[in-house]
Scaffold this motif. Structure first.
Motif, PDB file in Angstrom:
ATOM      1  N   VAL A   1       0.828  -1.207   0.000  1.00  0.00           N
ATOM      2  CA  VAL A   1       0.000   0.000   0.000  1.00  0.00           C
ATOM      3  C   VAL A   1       0.861   1.254   0.000  1.00  0.00           C
ATOM      4  O   VAL A   1       0.590   2.210  -0.748  1.00  0.00           O
ATOM      5  CB  VAL A   1      -0.947   0.003   1.214  1.00  0.00           C
ATOM      6  N   ASN A   2       1.905   1.256   0.799  1.00  0.00           N
ATOM      7  CA  ASN A   2       2.748   2.452   0.855  1.00  0.00           C
ATOM      8  C   ASN A   2       3.423   2.725  -0.485  1.00  0.00           C
ATOM      9  O   ASN A   2       3.497   3.869  -0.942  1.00  0.00           O
ATOM     10  CB  ASN A   2       3.788   2.314   1.963  1.00  0.00           C
TER      11      ASN A   2
ATOM     12  N   SER B   1      -0.771   2.012  11.046  1.00  0.00           N
ATOM     13  CA  SER B   1       0.567   1.707  10.552  1.00  0.00           C
ATOM     14  C   SER B   1       1.016   2.817   9.607  1.00  0.00           C
ATOM     15  O   SER B   1       0.256   3.743   9.297  1.00  0.00           O
ATOM     16  CB  SER B   1       0.594   0.360   9.811  1.00  0.00           C
ATOM     17  N   TYR B   2       2.248   2.693   9.140  1.00  0.00           N
ATOM     18  CA  TYR B   2       2.762   3.705   8.220  1.00  0.00           C
ATOM     19  C   TYR B   2       1.989   3.729   6.909  1.00  0.00           C
ATOM     20  O   TYR B   2       1.984   4.752   6.202  1.00  0.00           O
ATOM     21  CB  TYR B   2       4.255   3.524   7.987  1.00  0.00           C
ATOM     22  N   ALA B   3       1.294   2.640   6.585  1.00  0.00           N
ATOM     23  CA  ALA B   3       0.461   2.619   5.384  1.00  0.00           C
ATOM     24  C   ALA B   3      -0.705   3.596   5.520  1.00  0.00           C
ATOM     25  O   ALA B   3      -1.074   4.276   4.552  1.00  0.00           O
ATOM     26  CB  ALA B   3      -0.054   1.209   5.125  1.00  0.00           C
ATOM     27  N   ASP B   4      -1.283   3.704   6.714  1.00  0.00           N
ATOM     28  CA  ASP B   4      -2.362   4.666   6.947  1.00  0.00           C
ATOM     29  C   ASP B   4      -1.856   6.095   6.806  1.00  0.00           C
ATOM     30  O   ASP B   4      -2.539   6.950   6.228  1.00  0.00           O
ATOM     31  CB  ASP B   4      -2.939   4.473   8.349  1.00  0.00           C
ATOM     32  N   LEU B   5      -0.672   6.359   7.322  1.00  0.00           N
ATOM     33  CA  LEU B   5      -0.117   7.710   7.251  1.00  0.00           C
ATOM     34  C   LEU B   5       0.253   8.077   5.821  1.00  0.00           C
ATOM     35  O   LEU B   5       0.069   9.226   5.389  1.00  0.00           O
ATOM     36  CB  LEU B   5       1.100   7.826   8.162  1.00  0.00           C
TER      37      LEU B   5
ATOM     38  N   VAL C   1     -16.208   8.552  -3.095  1.00  0.00           N
ATOM     39  CA  VAL C   1     -15.323   7.720  -2.276  1.00  0.00           C
ATOM     40  C   VAL C   1     -15.606   7.991  -0.791  1.00  0.00           C
ATOM     41  O   VAL C   1     -14.764   8.534  -0.072  1.00  0.00           O
ATOM     42  CB  VAL C   1     -13.832   7.966  -2.621  1.00  0.00           C
ATOM     43  N   PRO C   2     -16.775   7.627  -0.311  1.00  0.00           N
ATOM     44  CA  PRO C   2     -17.142   7.953   1.070  1.00  0.00           C
ATOM     45  C   PRO C   2     -16.220   7.362   2.123  1.00  0.00           C
ATOM     46  O   PRO C   2     -15.946   8.002   3.145  1.00  0.00           O
ATOM     47  CB  PRO C   2     -18.565   7.397   1.197  1.00  0.00           C
ATOM     48  N   ALA C   3     -15.754   6.142   1.897  1.00  0.00           N
ATOM     49  CA  ALA C   3     -14.863   5.525   2.892  1.00  0.00           C
ATOM     50  C   ALA C   3     -13.540   6.289   2.975  1.00  0.00           C
ATOM     51  O   ALA C   3     -12.999   6.493   4.064  1.00  0.00           O
ATOM     52  CB  ALA C   3     -14.614   4.063   2.535  1.00  0.00           C
ATOM     53  N   LEU C   4     -13.023   6.713   1.826  1.00  0.00           N
ATOM     54  CA  LEU C   4     -11.774   7.468   1.814  1.00  0.00           C
ATOM     55  C   LEU C   4     -11.928   8.794   2.537  1.00  0.00           C
ATOM     56  O   LEU C   4     -11.058   9.209   3.314  1.00  0.00           O
ATOM     57  CB  LEU C   4     -11.327   7.738   0.374  1.00  0.00           C
ATOM     58  N   LYS C   5     -13.012   9.483   2.274  1.00  0.00           N
ATOM     59  CA  LYS C   5     -13.228  10.794   2.887  1.00  0.00           C
ATOM     60  C   LYS C   5     -13.398  10.670   4.403  1.00  0.00           C
ATOM     61  O   LYS C   5     -12.883  11.492   5.160  1.00  0.00           O
ATOM     62  CB  LYS C   5     -14.426  11.481   2.239  1.00  0.00           C
ATOM     63  N   ALA C   6     -14.091   9.623   4.828  1.00  0.00           N
ATOM     64  CA  ALA C   6     -14.249   9.385   6.265  1.00  0.00           C
ATOM     65  C   ALA C   6     -12.912   9.001   6.901  1.00  0.00           C
ATOM     66  O   ALA C   6     -12.590   9.434   8.016  1.00  0.00           O
ATOM     67  CB  ALA C   6     -15.290   8.296   6.503  1.00  0.00           C
ATOM     68  N   PHE C   7     -12.156   8.177   6.194  1.00  0.00           N
ATOM     69  CA  PHE C   7     -10.830   7.778   6.674  1.00  0.00           C
ATOM     70  C   PHE C   7      -9.940   9.003   6.868  1.00  0.00           C
ATOM     71  O   PHE C   7      -9.276   9.147   7.906  1.00  0.00           O
ATOM     72  CB  PHE C   7     -10.190   6.821   5.674  1.00  0.00           C
ATOM     73  N   LYS C   8      -9.910   9.883   5.898  1.00  0.00           N
ATOM     74  CA  LYS C   8      -9.082  11.089   5.972  1.00  0.00           C
ATOM     75  C   LYS C   8      -9.428  11.911   7.212  1.00  0.00           C
ATOM     76  O   LYS C   8      -8.543  12.314   7.975  1.00  0.00           O
ATOM     77  CB  LYS C   8      -9.253  11.925   4.714  1.00  0.00           C
ATOM     78  N   LYS C   9     -10.705  12.140   7.438  1.00  0.00           N
ATOM     79  CA  LYS C   9     -11.127  12.923   8.603  1.00  0.00           C
ATOM     80  C   LYS C   9     -10.761  12.207   9.904  1.00  0.00           C
ATOM     81  O   LYS C   9     -10.347  12.836  10.880  1.00  0.00           O
ATOM     82  CB  LYS C   9     -12.632  13.171   8.542  1.00  0.00           C
ATOM     83  N   ARG C  10     -10.937  10.892   9.903  1.00  0.00           N
ATOM     84  CA  ARG C  10     -10.685  10.105  11.115  1.00  0.00           C
ATOM     85  C   ARG C  10      -9.206  10.131  11.499  1.00  0.00           C
ATOM     86  O   ARG C  10      -8.858  10.326  12.669  1.00  0.00           O
ATOM     87  CB  ARG C  10     -11.159   8.667  10.872  1.00  0.00           C
ATOM     88  N   ILE C  11      -8.324   9.958  10.519  1.00  0.00           N
ATOM     89  CA  ILE C  11      -6.892   9.940  10.820  1.00  0.00           C
ATOM     90  C   ILE C  11      -6.388  11.345  11.131  1.00  0.00           C
ATOM     91  O   ILE C  11      -5.542  11.528  12.026  1.00  0.00           O
ATOM     92  CB  ILE C  11      -6.094   9.311   9.660  1.00  0.00           C
ATOM     93  N   GLU C  12      -6.902  12.332  10.442  1.00  0.00           N
ATOM     94  CA  GLU C  12      -6.511  13.725  10.727  1.00  0.00           C
ATOM     95  C   GLU C  12      -6.877  14.136  12.147  1.00  0.00           C
ATOM     96  O   GLU C  12      -6.234  15.029  12.712  1.00  0.00           O
ATOM     97  CB  GLU C  12      -7.197  14.676   9.747  1.00  0.00           C
TER      98      GLU C  12
END
Length: 230
Positions: free
Chosen positions: A100-101, A170-174, A196-207
């Motif tokens: 992924v990275n 993990s570093y893959a998420d970052l 891409v709802p999952a991506l947009k939610a993921f971005k907000k969640r990790i931020e």
């Protein structure tokens, strides 16, 4: 090149977040102090020309601690992830994190190249008109494919509500966070329009993770340059 023998140094140009942002996010999430070296003359002398006594490097970013130094952003990311507890322990999960990275790096590289379609190492400002067809093609056909892949990747486990690999960050998420932020900054309309709802939610969640949120709202976090996803 100066730097603490005990602490980490990150060597990169000061004009944009660039590839070094993959590494900054690791330092910030891990809460590990680091010093940045941005002086152009020092970078050219010590890194590009190899006159600084470092292990030979082709280009920044470079991470350094004591006498040890390392370049190639993906390699440095994986190394720091191992040091900071952000590398999956399971062998297969570690392999998927690496996959992924590297895919994130491929995406950024292709996106950047669209802005430098005539002269890959030349500045965007000198080729705005001639490279515009490359940017248009990337927006039309390539960016959607990349984002839909990342969406599918997230949804392949935990209905897209967890992490990229395994049950912890993990570093893959970052790495994915960085390329999504670069996408939104460079192509806000396309990012908004893409389903891409999952991506947009993921971005907000990790931020929203406390250390990352503190960094992203601080003066240490540089704005994107607006001309090549850097």
């Amino acid at each position: 090149m100066s730097g603490s023998d005990e602490g980490w140094t990150l060597v990169y140009w000061d004009v944009c977040p660039g590839r070094a942002e993959f590494l900054r996010l690791l330092f910030e999430e891990a809460g590990v102090l680091y010093t940045e070296v941005n002086d152009r003359d020092i970078i050219i002398k010590d890194v590009i020309k190899g006159e600084g006594g470092l292990y030979p490097h082709f280009a920044p970013p470079v991470i350094k601690k004591g006498k040890f130094s390392l370049s190639q952003t993906h390699v440095a990311s994986r190394y720091l992830a191992g040091k900071f507890g952000l590398l999956p322990i399971d062998e297969e999960e570690a392999a998927h994190a690496e996959q992924v990275n590297l895919t994130c790096h491929d995406y950024i590289a292709e996106g950047r190249l669209a802005f430098h379609g005539i002269y890959p190492t030349g500045p965007y400002a000198t080729q705005k008109e001639t490279t515009q067809p490359y940017i248009d093609r990337f927006l039309e056909s390539r960016l959607p494919r990349w984002l839909q892949y990342f969406e599918r990747l997230l949804k392949s486990k935990d209905d897209g509500k967890g992490f990229v690999v395994g049950k912890s960050l993990s570093y893959a998420d970052l790495g994915l966070l960085h390329v999504l932020r670069a996408t939104e900054a460079q192509f806000p309309a396309a990012w908004e329009a893409e389903d891409v709802p999952a991506l947009k939610a993921f971005k907000k969640r990790i931020e929203a993770r406390p250390k990352l949120a503190a960094y992203l709202t601080s003066s240490r976090c540089q704005p994107f340059s607006g001309d090549s996803m850097m």
